[in-house]
Design a protein around this motif. Structure first.
Motif, PDB file in Angstrom:
ATOM      1  N   SER A 135       0.835  -1.190   0.000  1.00  0.00           N
ATOM      2  CA  SER A 135       0.000   0.000   0.000  1.00  0.00           C
ATOM      3  C   SER A 135       0.871   1.242   0.000  1.00  0.00           C
ATOM      4  O   SER A 135       2.025   1.214   0.419  1.00  0.00           O
ATOM      5  N   LYS A 136       0.289   2.303  -0.488  1.00  0.00           N
ATOM      6  CA  LYS A 136       1.075   3.535  -0.608  1.00  0.00           C
ATOM      7  C   LYS A 136       1.450   4.075   0.765  1.00  0.00           C
ATOM      8  O   LYS A 136       2.519   4.651   0.939  1.00  0.00           O
ATOM      9  N   SER A 137       0.584   3.866   1.745  1.00  0.00           N
ATOM     10  CA  SER A 137       0.881   4.418   3.060  1.00  0.00           C
ATOM     11  C   SER A 137       2.048   3.682   3.719  1.00  0.00           C
ATOM     12  O   SER A 137       2.809   4.270   4.476  1.00  0.00           O
ATOM     13  N   LEU A 138       2.207   2.397   3.441  1.00  0.00           N
ATOM     14  CA  LEU A 138       3.331   1.654   4.011  1.00  0.00           C
ATOM     15  C   LEU A 138       4.620   1.876   3.226  1.00  0.00           C
ATOM     16  O   LEU A 138       5.674   1.398   3.603  1.00  0.00           O
ATOM     17  N   ASN A 139       4.474   2.613   2.147  1.00  0.00           N
ATOM     18  CA  ASN A 139       5.650   2.938   1.344  1.00  0.00           C
ATOM     19  C   ASN A 139       6.342   1.695   0.785  1.00  0.00           C
ATOM     20  O   ASN A 139       7.558   1.652   0.663  1.00  0.00           O
ATOM     21  N   ASN A 140       5.571   0.686   0.502  1.00  0.00           N
ATOM     22  CA  ASN A 140       6.156  -0.536  -0.067  1.00  0.00           C
ATOM     23  C   ASN A 140       5.516  -0.863  -1.407  1.00  0.00           C
ATOM     24  O   ASN A 140       5.410  -2.007  -1.800  1.00  0.00           O
ATOM     25  N   PHE A 141       5.116   0.173  -2.069  1.00  0.00           N
ATOM     26  CA  PHE A 141       4.432   0.053  -3.347  1.00  0.00           C
ATOM     27  C   PHE A 141       5.473  -0.059  -4.456  1.00  0.00           C
ATOM     28  O   PHE A 141       6.315   0.812  -4.598  1.00  0.00           O
ATOM     29  N   ILE A 142       5.452  -1.153  -5.175  1.00  0.00           N
ATOM     30  CA  ILE A 142       6.469  -1.356  -6.206  1.00  0.00           C
ATOM     31  C   ILE A 142       5.807  -1.455  -7.569  1.00  0.00           C
ATOM     32  O   ILE A 142       4.952  -2.319  -7.790  1.00  0.00           O
ATOM     33  N   THR A 143       6.184  -0.585  -8.472  1.00  0.00           N
ATOM     34  CA  THR A 143       5.621  -0.669  -9.819  1.00  0.00           C
ATOM     35  C   THR A 143       6.440  -1.659 -10.644  1.00  0.00           C
ATOM     36  O   THR A 143       7.576  -2.000 -10.305  1.00  0.00           O
ATOM     37  N   ILE A 144       5.831  -2.090 -11.719  1.00  0.00           N
ATOM     38  CA  ILE A 144       6.510  -3.032 -12.603  1.00  0.00           C
ATOM     39  C   ILE A 144       7.756  -2.375 -13.195  1.00  0.00           C
ATOM     40  O   ILE A 144       8.798  -3.005 -13.350  1.00  0.00           O
TER      41      ILE A 144
END
Length: 449
Positions: A267-276
């Motif tokens: 999730s964006k709030s956990l800052n673990n959002f990885i795009t392809i």
RNA sequence: GGCAAGUUUACCGAGUGGCUAGGUGUGUGGCUGCAGACCAUAAUACGGGGGUUCAAGUCCCUCACUUGCCUCCA
């Protein structure tokens, strides 16, 4: 072939409506941002499923919708100042680029919501005519009380859902009624004319309008992420079966499990959002595909550097074995190599069992382990047969087992360097030769003495 | 609270009642000047408790825990 359907919560024999034809629909992305690795997981899974169905002799028509109008797009458009239409086209293009890089290329038709407004309007009108939908001052809604089977996909009933909803500030008769058309007047956002005034479609209606248009009221398989079961897919069933009077709309409901990052939801709030795009800066597309396929598509999968590394090593091992098969696959060959027969059967049996890719991968390793030691004693035809099998498996998985020769073109220079190093070694000048080795390795070259 | 999916050896991850899943990692041996790569070989398991059975990781019950969905979400 057995395939698990969420509708029955069990595996069933894969019987299609029309012989060897398969009509497959998978919910595509809402194009307001770059696709992330969770999308990658889902679409790699369905790409592989399509590949396997085709390998098994089915003619598959695979449609994916593109949600190119909705709240998130409009919000992002207002934030960025880019017109909604332009924004959607931009991220649609980037999405398709990303998919191509992942070798996800099985979709036969991308169907945009905004290209199917006529079909959407038509379906809404028929729902009103049949008494399933009603108009209020702010939209057109589906009245779920008119469709008692609502909830059959997600195992919910209307009563229990009602107690958790708030009826305040809505014009709906029932809190669970969902929007088919949202009236929008005097707003700075895209609208389309309709018999009920300007506005835009609700979220669920685009999929059934699209599938009815291309497939008809009933088709074989519908896929998507686990999170879409409720309310999205439930609403689709409700709309389509209400308007057509035919059930089931879809026999096989396929849902992919979630991808987590280091054990946590992305999730964006956990800052673990990885795009392809970010992923592919560090890893080869095939590594990610192999990682995805090493878990069954319905199970959750945990993304981590360590897991990706494991996948990379596993794939390497197959590739090194593949390289040992120094033959060319030709038109005709004959082999009755028992070890191959055993493991290829295992491979296809596994794939026939609800696309069990981890087990199929294990079969490849079974073949490698059992055959590696007597590879030198095999006839060329046997080796060709093994190679042909691995080529098929690679094609189904959407990866290549060819060793990746990333350094092609600089061979002469490398040869020279390694020659110098060999000479140093034979003179026992290890300080210098090891320095060369370390330097080459830090540049990403492998040394195989 | 409702619904759903899980809990397998260091990690990932298959397991249709009886026969070694597999990978990664680790150990040992071989090859090496050394390390890696490579070859060979080894070890560790089924959340707790009941039950069914000649036999249970696999079926049933129960407890515990984890995760997801129930608002937008692949």
């Amino acid at each position: 072939m057995d395939v698990y359907s969420t509708l029955t919560r069990s595996k069933e024999d894969f019987v299609t409506i029309n012989k060897n034809r398969v009509n497959l629909f998978v919910c595509g992305p809402t194009v307001y941002d770059d696709a992330h690795i969770g999308h990658g997981r889902t679409y790699i899974s369905f790409d592989t499923i399509k590949r396997y169905l085709e390998y098994s002799g089915y003619a598959v028509f695979y449609i994916q919708n593109i949600t190119d109008i909705d709240d998130k797009i409009i919000n992002r458009s207002k934030e960025s100042g880019i017109p909604a239409h332009e924004l959607a086209r931009k991220f649609e293009k980037r999405y398709i680029e990303d998919m191509n890089k992942l070798n996800v290329n099985g979709v036969n038709l991308f169907a945009r919501a905004t290209d199917h407004v006529d079909e959407i309007l038509d379906q809404i009108q028929r729902l009103i005519d049949k008494g399933f939908a009603y108009e209020t001052e702010d939209g057109v809604y589906f009245e779920i009380e008119k469709f008692p089977e609502f909830g059959k996909l997600s195992n919910r009933n209307i009563e229990e859902l009602e107690s958790h909803r708030d009826l305040a500030d809505t014009t709906k008769k029932n809190p669970q009624d969902f929007a088919l058309w949202k009236k929008r007047v005097d707003v700075d956002e895209p609208t389309w004319p309709s018999p009920w005034g300007d506005g835009r479609p609700g979220w669920h209606i685009e999929d059934t309008a699209i599938t009815e248009y291309y497939f008809g009221p009933q088709y074989d398989a519908h896929g998507g992420g686990l999170d879409l079961i409720f309310p999205h897919h439930e609403a689709e069933i409700t709309q389509m079966e209400a308007v057509s009077g035919k059930a089931p709309m879809v026999k096989f409901w396929l849902h992919t499990g979630f991808l987590n990052v280091n054990g946590e939801k992305m999730s964006k709030s956990l800052n673990n959002f990885i795009t392809i795009r970010e992923l592919l800066k560090d890893y080869a597309p095939a590594t990610f595909r192999f990682f995805v396929l090493s878990t069954h598509y319905r199970s959750p999968i945990d993304f981590s550097k360590d897991s990706l590394h494991q996948s990379e090593k596993s794939l390497d091992r197959i590739r090194k074995y593949y390289e040992l098969l120094d033959v060319e696959v030709g038109e005709e060959f004959h082999s009755d190599y028992e070890i191959l027969d055993k493991w290829s059967k295992e491979f296809f049996d596994s794939m026939d069992d609800d696309f069990n890719t981890p087990k199929a991968i294990a079969a490849i390793f079974g073949l490698i382990n059992d055959s590696k030691s007597d590879l030198d004693n095999l006839s060329d035809d046997d080796k060709i047969a093994i190679k042909a099998f691995l080529d098929d498996a690679a094609h189904i998985f959407g990866v290549s087992f060819e060793l990746q020769d990333v350094n092609a073109g600089s061979d002469d220079l490398l040869d020279l360097i390694s020659e110098v190093r060999s000479e140093l070694r034979s003179n026992k000048q290890y300080d210098l030769s090891d320095k060369i080795r370390d330097s080459l390795q830090s540049l990403g070259y492998e040394i195989n003495d």
